[in-house]
Design a protein around this motif. Structure first.
Motif, short mmCIF file in Angstrom:
data_model
loop_
_atom_site.label_atom_id
_atom_site.label_comp_id
_atom_site.label_asym_id
_atom_site.label_seq_id
_atom_site.Cartn_x
_atom_site.Cartn_y
_atom_site.Cartn_z
N THR A 51 0.82 -1.21 0.00
CA THR A 51 0.00 0.00 0.00
C THR A 51 0.86 1.26 0.00
OG1 THR A 51 -1.98 1.00 0.97
CG2 THR A 51 -0.26 0.33 2.51
N TYR A 52 2.07 1.20 0.58
CA TYR A 52 2.95 2.38 0.59
C TYR A 52 3.54 2.61 -0.80
CZ TYR A 52 2.35 1.80 5.57
OH TYR A 52 1.79 1.67 6.81
N ALA A 53 3.84 1.52 -1.50
CA ALA A 53 4.30 1.66 -2.89
C ALA A 53 3.19 2.25 -3.75
CB ALA A 53 4.73 0.30 -3.43
N LEU A 54 1.94 1.81 -3.49
CA LEU A 54 0.81 2.32 -4.27
C LEU A 54 0.55 3.79 -3.97
CD1 LEU A 54 -1.31 1.47 -6.32
CD2 LEU A 54 -2.82 0.84 -4.43
N LEU A 55 0.77 4.22 -2.73
CA LEU A 55 0.65 5.64 -2.39
C LEU A 55 1.62 6.48 -3.22
CD1 LEU A 55 0.31 5.44 1.49
CD2 LEU A 55 -1.30 6.61 -0.01
N LEU A 56 2.85 5.98 -3.37
CA LEU A 56 3.83 6.71 -4.17
C LEU A 56 3.49 6.66 -5.65
CD1 LEU A 56 7.23 5.99 -2.41
CD2 LEU A 56 6.31 8.23 -3.02
N VAL A 57 2.99 5.52 -6.13
CA VAL A 57 2.56 5.43 -7.52
C VAL A 57 1.49 6.48 -7.80
CG1 VAL A 57 1.25 4.01 -9.16
CG2 VAL A 57 3.17 3.02 -7.91
N ASN A 58 0.52 6.60 -6.91
CA ASN A 58 -0.55 7.59 -7.10
C ASN A 58 0.01 9.01 -7.09
OD1 ASN A 58 -3.46 8.50 -7.12
ND2 ASN A 58 -2.73 9.43 -5.23
N GLU A 59 0.98 9.26 -6.23
CA GLU A 59 1.57 10.60 -6.15
C GLU A 59 2.23 10.95 -7.48
OE1 GLU A 59 1.69 13.74 -3.24
OE2 GLU A 59 0.67 11.81 -3.36
N ILE A 60 3.02 10.02 -8.01
CA ILE A 60 3.69 10.25 -9.30
C ILE A 60 2.66 10.39 -10.41
CG2 ILE A 60 5.16 9.14 -11.06
CD1 ILE A 60 6.62 7.78 -8.66
#
Length: 421
Positions: free
Chosen positions: A272-281
């Motif tokens: 979920t933390y990787a997905l948070l960064l994916v969404n930010e990018i």
């Protein structure tokens, strides 16, 4: 944040800090999001804000909070994941040098409002109920005035037709008329009987100080067996095999696009933390891919962004677009998420997105309301990570973790609102 069980299905959460000038008590009554009661819950929240047995008008309620050194009280429903939360909120200056409000006084006020409502002939006060029914009806009717919000709501209805997530947290106009003072009060009594209750305290109060008070107030409530009060954790749903396209005509010069991407990533854990960064990018801040490409480079959108609904592993994209550019914008949006999934992310992009995301989490420390929201979400998800732990995990996400996370996100539904092209 310490957690103490007060009674079956009732938990006290306390985060003691002297950082803030005010303390916050928020009582969250958790309901599964269901069509049959969504409107009732929304209306009850409005009724409860208008008075109680002791303070039987909104003016008297406001006068009492003013006597409590300008305390702020509110009651509202909040949709979080697939739950609808009835939220009683009180912010007050804690007592210091003889000035301010004690925890006992704050909880006593909430007890009056929550547990001793204004009841006439076995129901809520008829005049208050009728006034709030009109207010709720007007509020629901005004939804369509906010085109981007309306498009997002419609996206979720089309994307999740058999899931509770599609249900409107503020109810439906067609359900209002049948609600009576007695049916609303009977429903509220049932809510107190069989709903999980979270008592959240943030500020200059201690667990020991609050626990005794809460046991006196909430420990005496009639409750169902604890097993019946245990809510279900949200479950991700697989995206549809073929994307769904929905267009709704609207006589407006600006069109709106809402695109829903589904993932199968658990809301708890490293993914979920990787997905948070994916969404930010992707579209989560001012220098994101969507802003840079769709708005700045191609000049195709008035506004464009993405948001992650962590509870459902859904990323939603919203864009204000000329209807003539619908097809082009949809193509660019899908292209950018696919580029991230293909590993085409630079180190600079990752670090800028990381700084943006960390800034958002760091700012949570400065606002009691944001801390409250953070801890509520963590508890609902069964996630034991403290705020500093989350920040630390985001710092440790590496570039190689982004592509696999993005690859697990796929387009599910595209909703467009505007004139026919």
């Amino acid at each position: 944040m310490t957690v103490t069980q007060i009674a079956p299905g009732i938990n006290l959460h306390v985060h003691t800090t002297r950082k803030f000038k005010t303390s916050v008590i928020c009582v969250l009554i958790r309901r599964p999001l269901r069509r049959v009661e969504a409107t009732l819950n929304a209306l009850v929240s409005m009724i409860m804000e208008m008075g109680c047995a002791k303070y039987d008008t909104a003016a008297k309620l406001a006068a009492q909070t003013e006597r409590m050194y300008g305390a702020v009280f509110s009651c509202q429903v909040v949709k979080k994941g697939e739950e609808q939360i009835l939220q009683f909120f009180l912010e007050y200056p804690p007592k210091n040098n003889g000035i301010g409000v004690t925890a006992h006084e704050a909880f006593a006020f909430l007890k009056e409002v929550m547990l001793e409502p204004l009841v006439i002939d076995g129901g809520f006060a008829p005049d208050i109920v009728e006034n709030e029914k009109r207010s709720l009806s007007a509020q629901i009717s005004a939804r369509k005035n906010n085109k981007s919000g309306y498009a997002l709501r419609r996206l979720m209805e089309e994307m999740c037709p058999s899931e509770a997530f599609a249900i409107a947290g503020d109810g439906y106009a067609e359900d209002i008329e049948e609600i009576t003072p007695s049916s609303a009060y009977a429903h509220y009594r049932q809510v107190l009987l069989d709903s999980p209750i979270e008592i959240m305290v943030i500020g200059d109060e201690t667990t020991d100080g609050c626990e005794h008070i809460c046991r006196e107030i909430f420990g005496k409530l009639e409750r169902r067996a604890e097993e019946a009060l245990r809510p279900n954790l949200p479950q991700p749903v697989c995206k549809r095999a073929m994307r769904k396209n929905v267009h709704e005509h609207a006589q407006t010069s600006q069109g709106n696009i809402a695109m829903g991407f589904r993932g199968d990533i658990s809301p708890v854990g490293a993914g979920t933390y990787a997905l948070l960064l994916v969404n930010e990018i992707f579209g989560g801040y001012g220098s994101s891919r969507l802003f840079s490409v769709v708005r700045e480079r191609e000049s195709l959108a008035y506004a464009v962004s993405s948001s992650l609904y962590r509870f459902k592993s859904i990323i939603a994209v919203q864009a204000g677009v000329d209807p003539a550019n619908f097809v082009r914008v949809v193509g660019l949006v899908i292209e950018e998420i696919e580029r991230i999934a293909d590993g085409l992310t630079t180190d600079a992009e990752l670090e800028n997105a990381r700084k943006s995301l960390l800034k958002k989490y760091e700012s949570v420390k400065d606002y009691p309301g944001q801390l409250l929201d953070f801890y509520t979400a963590q508890h609902m998800l069964g996630d034991t990570d403290e705020l500093e732990t989350v920040i630390s995990k985001i710092r440790r996400i590496e570039a190689g973790e982004l592509a696999p996370a993005a690859a697990r996100i796929g387009i599910d539904t595209i909703y467009t609102l505007g004139q026919e092209v």
